[in-house]
Enzyme design. Structure first.
Site, PDB file in Angstrom:
ATOM      1  N   ILE A 126     -18.222   6.240 -53.515  1.00 36.06           N
ATOM      2  CA  ILE A 126     -18.230   6.328 -52.047  1.00 36.06           C
ATOM      3  C   ILE A 126     -16.996   7.064 -51.519  1.00 36.06           C
ATOM      4  O   ILE A 126     -16.897   7.349 -50.341  1.00 36.06           O
ATOM      5  CB  ILE A 126     -18.376   4.939 -51.366  1.00 36.06           C
ATOM      6  N   ASP A 127     -16.027   7.364 -52.409  1.00 36.35           N
ATOM      7  CA  ASP A 127     -14.794   8.035 -51.965  1.00 36.35           C
ATOM      8  C   ASP A 127     -14.957   9.547 -51.736  1.00 36.35           C
ATOM      9  O   ASP A 127     -14.134  10.164 -51.071  1.00 36.35           O
ATOM     10  CB  ASP A 127     -13.675   7.828 -52.990  1.00 36.35           C
ATOM     11  N   GLY A 170     -10.910   3.565 -48.867  1.00 40.37           N
ATOM     12  CA  GLY A 170     -10.286   4.853 -49.162  1.00 40.37           C
ATOM     13  C   GLY A 170      -8.822   4.638 -49.497  1.00 40.37           C
ATOM     14  O   GLY A 170      -7.955   4.727 -48.631  1.00 40.37           O
ATOM     15  N   GLU A 187     -10.456   7.576 -31.182  1.00 35.28           N
ATOM     16  CA  GLU A 187      -9.302   8.140 -30.461  1.00 35.28           C
ATOM     17  C   GLU A 187      -8.265   8.666 -31.447  1.00 35.28           C
ATOM     18  O   GLU A 187      -7.539   9.617 -31.162  1.00 35.28           O
ATOM     19  CB  GLU A 187      -8.653   7.076 -29.570  1.00 35.28           C
ATOM     20  N   GLU A 222      -7.854   2.499 -45.748  1.00 37.45           N
ATOM     21  CA  GLU A 222      -7.034   1.392 -46.287  1.00 37.45           C
ATOM     22  C   GLU A 222      -5.753   1.891 -46.957  1.00 37.45           C
ATOM     23  O   GLU A 222      -4.742   1.198 -46.975  1.00 37.45           O
ATOM     24  CB  GLU A 222      -7.848   0.543 -47.282  1.00 37.45           C
ATOM     25  N   ARG A 247      -7.212  -5.352 -31.432  1.00 39.66           N
ATOM     26  CA  ARG A 247      -7.797  -6.197 -32.467  1.00 39.66           C
ATOM     27  C   ARG A 247      -8.082  -5.336 -33.698  1.00 39.66           C
ATOM     28  O   ARG A 247      -8.389  -4.152 -33.564  1.00 39.66           O
ATOM     29  CB  ARG A 247      -9.125  -6.800 -32.004  1.00 39.66           C
ATOM     30  N   HIS A 253     -15.685  -4.570 -48.502  1.00 40.77           N
ATOM     31  CA  HIS A 253     -16.803  -4.299 -49.403  1.00 40.77           C
ATOM     32  C   HIS A 253     -18.158  -4.212 -48.713  1.00 40.77           C
ATOM     33  O   HIS A 253     -19.129  -3.795 -49.340  1.00 40.77           O
ATOM     34  CB  HIS A 253     -16.842  -5.344 -50.520  1.00 40.77           C
ATOM     35  N   VAL A 254     -18.200  -4.592 -47.423  1.00 41.04           N
ATOM     36  CA  VAL A 254     -19.448  -4.452 -46.661  1.00 41.04           C
ATOM     37  C   VAL A 254     -19.955  -3.004 -46.773  1.00 41.04           C
ATOM     38  O   VAL A 254     -21.148  -2.739 -46.809  1.00 41.04           O
ATOM     39  CB  VAL A 254     -19.184  -4.824 -45.172  1.00 41.04           C
ATOM     40  N   ARG A 256     -19.954  -0.990 -49.273  1.00 36.86           N
ATOM     41  CA  ARG A 256     -20.598  -0.610 -50.533  1.00 36.86           C
ATOM     42  C   ARG A 256     -22.017  -1.137 -50.647  1.00 36.86           C
ATOM     43  O   ARG A 256     -22.845  -0.562 -51.331  1.00 36.86           O
ATOM     44  CB  ARG A 256     -19.826  -1.217 -51.709  1.00 36.86           C
TER      45      ARG A 256
HETATM   46  P1  ATP Z   1     -14.712   4.513 -58.068  1.00 36.71           P
HETATM   47  O1  ATP Z   1     -13.711   5.578 -57.761  1.00 36.71           O
HETATM   48  O2  ATP Z   1     -15.953   4.674 -57.284  1.00 36.71           O
HETATM   49  O3  ATP Z   1     -14.166   3.129 -58.021  1.00 36.71           O
HETATM   50  P2  ATP Z   1     -14.414   5.199 -60.869  1.00 36.71           P
HETATM   51  O4  ATP Z   1     -15.403   5.740 -61.809  1.00 36.71           O
HETATM   52  O5  ATP Z   1     -13.310   6.138 -60.486  1.00 36.71           O
HETATM   53  O6  ATP Z   1     -15.211   4.700 -59.604  1.00 36.71           O
HETATM   54  P3  ATP Z   1     -12.560   3.521 -62.415  1.00 36.71           P
HETATM   55  O7  ATP Z   1     -12.335   2.076 -62.276  1.00 36.71           O
HETATM   56  O8  ATP Z   1     -11.434   4.433 -62.161  1.00 36.71           O
HETATM   57  O9  ATP Z   1     -13.808   3.824 -61.444  1.00 36.71           O
HETATM   58  O10 ATP Z   1     -13.098   3.808 -63.897  1.00 36.71           O
HETATM   59  C1  ATP Z   1     -14.194   3.084 -64.442  1.00 36.71           C
HETATM   60  C2  ATP Z   1     -14.017   2.913 -65.935  1.00 36.71           C
HETATM   61  O11 ATP Z   1     -13.982   4.197 -66.580  1.00 36.71           O
HETATM   62  C3  ATP Z   1     -12.723   2.222 -66.368  1.00 36.71           C
HETATM   63  O12 ATP Z   1     -12.774   0.823 -66.305  1.00 36.71           O
HETATM   64  C4  ATP Z   1     -12.593   2.691 -67.821  1.00 36.71           C
HETATM   65  O13 ATP Z   1     -13.447   1.934 -68.662  1.00 36.71           O
HETATM   66  C5  ATP Z   1     -13.152   4.134 -67.741  1.00 36.71           C
HETATM   67  N1  ATP Z   1     -12.016   5.055 -67.623  1.00 36.71           N
HETATM   68  C6  ATP Z   1     -11.305   5.365 -66.509  1.00 36.71           C
HETATM   69  N2  ATP Z   1     -10.287   6.220 -66.780  1.00 36.71           N
HETATM   70  C7  ATP Z   1     -10.355   6.450 -68.112  1.00 36.71           C
HETATM   71  C8  ATP Z   1      -9.581   7.222 -69.030  1.00 36.71           C
HETATM   72  N3  ATP Z   1      -8.528   7.938 -68.614  1.00 36.71           N
HETATM   73  N4  ATP Z   1      -9.948   7.221 -70.321  1.00 36.71           N
HETATM   74  C9  ATP Z   1     -11.000   6.512 -70.740  1.00 36.71           C
HETATM   75  N5  ATP Z   1     -11.764   5.735 -69.934  1.00 36.71           N
HETATM   76  C10 ATP Z   1     -11.456   5.706 -68.650  1.00 36.71           C
END
Ligand code: ATP
Length: 322
Positions: A126-127, A170, A187, A222, A247, A253-254, A256
């Site tokens: 979602i980022d 974010g 705004e 965030e 306010r 997490h809502v 996602r």
């Molecule tokens: P989001 O940004 O939407 O949260 P993401 O894919 O970036 O999703 P991460 O938590 O960064 O989510 O990564 C998910 C999983 O991918 C990690 O828990 C790990 O298992 C694997 N992973 C992330 N970085 C590495 C890396 N450098 N080498 C190997 N595995 C990795």
């Protein structure tokens, strides 16, 4: 005939299920055997992998989250963990793996690719901070949830002459905050990529009040230096001069959990099909994405270790519309 497995990893995003469904059904339509890996890379290591047919992915197109589950797996950061995953895949006879996820997940898939295992990534977070695609699965739905929150806050804000701070997701990337802020007529918008003086925000609120506005909305990512809490603290000290009562609402997490909208369902279906087509032509070690309205593949080495930058034109537009 190929044997292809699919997993979801990292933060869940609305539309992941639609992507799983498309991968499985497009693979089956080629006569391939399809498999689902449960709980992301953890399931690869433990061998939590089961065959998936057309019916197994029925009734999930409209559902948020991921039926395969997702996990953050520490063991996969190690060589030993990744080699164990490849051994498991080879034992089951998997020829190729589809990884649906964001930046971290695609870094993991690139590591598998470097170890010689055929992988194809699908851009989903979602980022919207992944390079190699203009948009990722889940962003549009998350954005619309944030927008609905802004619209609702405006109604209540008008009744009480209030200013609302809406904090959206974010940590490093202000995409959702910026786009939701533009779409919702905020705004002021605060994002991690742009340093903001809180005094400027206070002045904007002052001006809005003096002009007789009934409400004011400030959207904050965030990860912005001044997030909702920091801004509230700042405003607390300047309460006398601010006309509006302030306010804060933290969406959390809502954002996602919603059912994917039409855009994300179609995007995910196209990405799923794009991954199967990439495997068919043995175009491995790539990320399936959307560029100039077309489904593309970009080498993972050009994608990982980078963060897509926010459009400064959009930042300027937001300022012009303040
Ligand atoms: P989001 O940004 O939407 O949260 P993401 O894919 O970036 O999703 P991460 O938590 O960064 O989510 O990564 C998910 C999983 O991918 C990690 O828990 C790990 O298992 C694997 N992973 C992330 N970085 C590495 C890396 N450098 N080498 C190997 N595995 C990795």
């Amino acid at each position: 005939m190929k044997h292809v497995a699919v997993l979801t990893s990292g933060g869940d995003a609305p539309g992941m299920n639609a992507a799983i469904r498309a991968v499985v059904r497009c693979g089956v339509s080629k006569g391939w055997s399809m498999f689902g890996v449960y709980n992301g890379y953890a399931g690869l290591i433990s061998g939590n992998i089961r065959p998936m047919g057309t019916r197994d992915v029925g009734g999930i197109l409209n559902k948020g989250g991921t039926i395969l589950g997702s996990a953050r797996c520490q063991e996969f950061y190690t060589d030993a963990g990744r080699l164990k995953a490849i051994r498991t895949l080879r034992q089951i006879g998997i020829d190729a793996l589809v990884v649906i996820g964001g930046n971290g997940s695609q870094t993991g898939s690139y590591e598998l690719h470097k170890l010689g295992f055929p992988v194809v990534g699908i851009a989903s977070t979602i980022d919207n901070d992944l390079c190699g695609t203009e948009i990722t699965i889940g962003v549009d739905t998350a954005l619309n949830i944030a927008l609905e929150a802004i619209d609702r806050l405006k109604v209540t804000a008008s009744s009480h002459q209030r200013a609302f701070l809406l904090e959206v997701m974010g940590r490093k990337c202000g995409y959702i905050a910026l786009m939701a802020g533009i779409a919702g007529g905020a705004e002021y918008i605060l994002i991690p990529e742009v340093e903001t003086d809180p005094e400027e925000v206070a002045e904007t609120l002052d001006l809005a009040y003096q002009h007789g506005k009934e409400h004011a909305i400030i959207v904050v990512a965030e990860g912005a230096k001044y997030n909702a809490e920091a801004l509230i603290n700042y405003f607390e000290k300047h309460r006398d001069r601010l006309g509006f009562k302030i306010r804060a609402t933290i969406l959390g997490h809502v954002q996602r959990g919603g059912n994917p909208g039409a855009f994300d369902r179609i995007l995910a279906s196209r990405f799923g099909n794009g991954a199967i087509e990439a495997i068919d032509r043995e175009d491995y070690g790539v990320l399936v994405g959307l560029n100039k309205s077309a489904i593309t593949t970009t080498p993972l080495e050009e994608v990982v270790g980078k963060t897509k930058e926010i459009s400064m034109d959009m930042v300027k537009l937001a300022r012009a519309l303040d």
